[in-house]
Scaffold this active site. Sequence first.
Site, PDB file in Angstrom:
ATOM      1  N   TYR A 135      -6.596  -5.948   9.097  1.00 58.57           N
ATOM      2  CA  TYR A 135      -7.704  -5.163   9.643  1.00 58.57           C
ATOM      3  C   TYR A 135      -7.223  -3.747   9.887  1.00 58.57           C
ATOM      4  O   TYR A 135      -6.138  -3.541  10.424  1.00 58.57           O
ATOM      5  CB  TYR A 135      -8.188  -5.782  10.961  1.00 58.57           C
ATOM      6  N   ASP A 230       0.084   0.395   8.759  1.00 57.14           N
ATOM      7  CA  ASP A 230      -0.840   0.435   9.894  1.00 57.14           C
ATOM      8  C   ASP A 230      -0.148  -0.252  11.064  1.00 57.14           C
ATOM      9  O   ASP A 230      -0.107  -1.473  11.142  1.00 57.14           O
ATOM     10  CB  ASP A 230      -2.159  -0.255   9.529  1.00 57.14           C
ATOM     11  N   LYS A 258      -3.782   2.091  20.222  1.00 58.22           N
ATOM     12  CA  LYS A 258      -3.470   1.123  21.283  1.00 58.22           C
ATOM     13  C   LYS A 258      -2.379   1.624  22.248  1.00 58.22           C
ATOM     14  O   LYS A 258      -2.676   2.453  23.092  1.00 58.22           O
ATOM     15  CB  LYS A 258      -3.180  -0.232  20.652  1.00 58.22           C
TER      16      LYS A 258
HETATM   17  C1  LIG Z   1      -7.136  -2.222  16.520  1.00 61.25           C
HETATM   18  C2  LIG Z   1      -6.700  -1.893  15.145  1.00 61.25           C
HETATM   19  C3  LIG Z   1      -7.287  -0.848  14.411  1.00 61.25           C
HETATM   20  C4  LIG Z   1      -8.501  -0.109  14.882  1.00 61.25           C
HETATM   21  O1  LIG Z   1      -8.258   0.578  16.075  1.00 61.25           O
HETATM   22  P1  LIG Z   1      -9.530   0.966  16.983  1.00 61.25           P
HETATM   23  O2  LIG Z   1      -8.899   1.821  18.062  1.00 61.25           O
HETATM   24  O3  LIG Z   1     -10.110  -0.305  17.479  1.00 61.25           O
HETATM   25  O4  LIG Z   1     -10.457   1.751  16.131  1.00 61.25           O
HETATM   26  C5  LIG Z   1      -6.738  -0.512  13.184  1.00 61.25           C
HETATM   27  N1  LIG Z   1      -5.686  -1.184  12.703  1.00 61.25           N
HETATM   28  C6  LIG Z   1      -5.110  -2.201  13.367  1.00 61.25           C
HETATM   29  C7  LIG Z   1      -3.920  -2.887  12.788  1.00 61.25           C
HETATM   30  C8  LIG Z   1      -5.619  -2.602  14.599  1.00 61.25           C
HETATM   31  O5  LIG Z   1      -5.080  -3.642  15.227  1.00 61.25           O
END
Ligand SMILES: *Cc1c(COP(=O)(O)O)cnc(C)c1O
Length: 423
Positions: A135, A230, A258
């Site tokens: 994701y 990511d 995060k």
């Molecule tokens: C949470 C997450 C996102 C998206 O971040 P948001 O702040 O919710 O837009 C993208 N990549 C990964 C791996 C994530 O866990």
Amino acid sequence: MARAERVMPGGVSSPVRAFRAVGGTPLVLRSGAGAEFEDVDGKRYIDFVCSWGPLILGHAHPEILRAITETAARGTSFGAPCEQEIELAEYLTSSYPGLEQVRFVSSGTEATMSAIRVARGATGRDRIIKFSGCYHGHADHLLVAAGSGLVTFGRPSSAGVPEAFIRETIVLPLDDEQRLTDLLRRDGDKIAAVIIEPVPANNGLLLQRPEFLATLRRETARAGTILIFDEVISGFRLARGGAAELFGITPDLATFGKIIGGGLPVGAFGGRRDLMRHLAPLGGVYQAGTLSGNAVAMAAGLAALRTLERENGWRRLDETGRQLEQLLTPVLARAPYSAQLVRAGSLFWMSLQDGAAPRSAEAIDPAAAERYRPLFHALLDGGIALAPSAFEAGFLSLAHTPAHLERLRDALAAAFAASGGAA
Ligand SMILES: *Cc1c(COP(=O)(O)O)cnc(C)c1O
């Protein structure tokens, strides 16, 4: 929740919070302290979600609160460069392998979306590869489900995303060097970037073999394709230098979110200077944000990272994860179905299916969701808050003590006993 549902779709600001995957009514929360939160009815829970990762020090950590209040008293946002953002940029670039420059945004979604734009701008290529089970936020061109069989081109995984927007996104399975290598050797000169969660933590916890990631690094370099890690979850959680440090693999670009906001809305992307110079105002790739780099969020992120470092956080988090694994493994062995703990540092996931822990989305047994539903509610009744979905990871923080972990173990054992397992 009835009030919430009248004025917000599903009563929530983000869909997983609505409990659709587990049924029942979501808790409405009032306060948090350390590893626990309290709902509006005054019931307390141990929090194993930690706001989906940002709260690596727990709720309302005094150092973060101090940074927020002291900074906010001098102004919250300037729409101009500020000292806090320079300091956080210096911290990030001195921590993460190959990260020479960063740009701040306000979410992980913006970070991945913008990193891909930079990769496209820098290479002059349009196509990208993502992996099913990873994701990367909700940008249109990343909301793609894998195609069936041999079809590499996917279909939108959300209504409202035109087919045309995902035409340049190819979805591959994780854990498959052959498919990846074949594609990059054949079409690499058309592929701007490969984006991956090096520790995929959004569809179970799909731990990858180091050889798969090494192949990814080798083949993208050979094709002149940008490798984007990511690290929105794994960055500054698994190690100061994220999964890149753990695996000894340096991506060309990386994305963060995060943890680096200390609980406030922050994202960042960055990497090699020669790639980042394509970004406006230096280059032709446009990207901007009114509240990007705002002083309060930057100060909160800095406080979180400095506290982690001062308190030997990365080593302690791994130790807490190890303790949890030791406590839960014998209990999961007595579950009424096949179950095991999957763990990477302070990230954990209960795989409730037969066989080895899955390494790809295709290897996940959907029946696990049925097994998780009653388990989730039994734990919640017992004051333990896990993620309201069978396929979301659990998060530990520095605030989790052995007593918190033992309460999870005991509640899990009780739930299996009540459901007829041989506890
Ligand atoms: C949470 C997450 C996102 C998206 O971040 P948001 O702040 O919710 O837009 C993208 N990549 C990964 C791996 C994530 O866990």
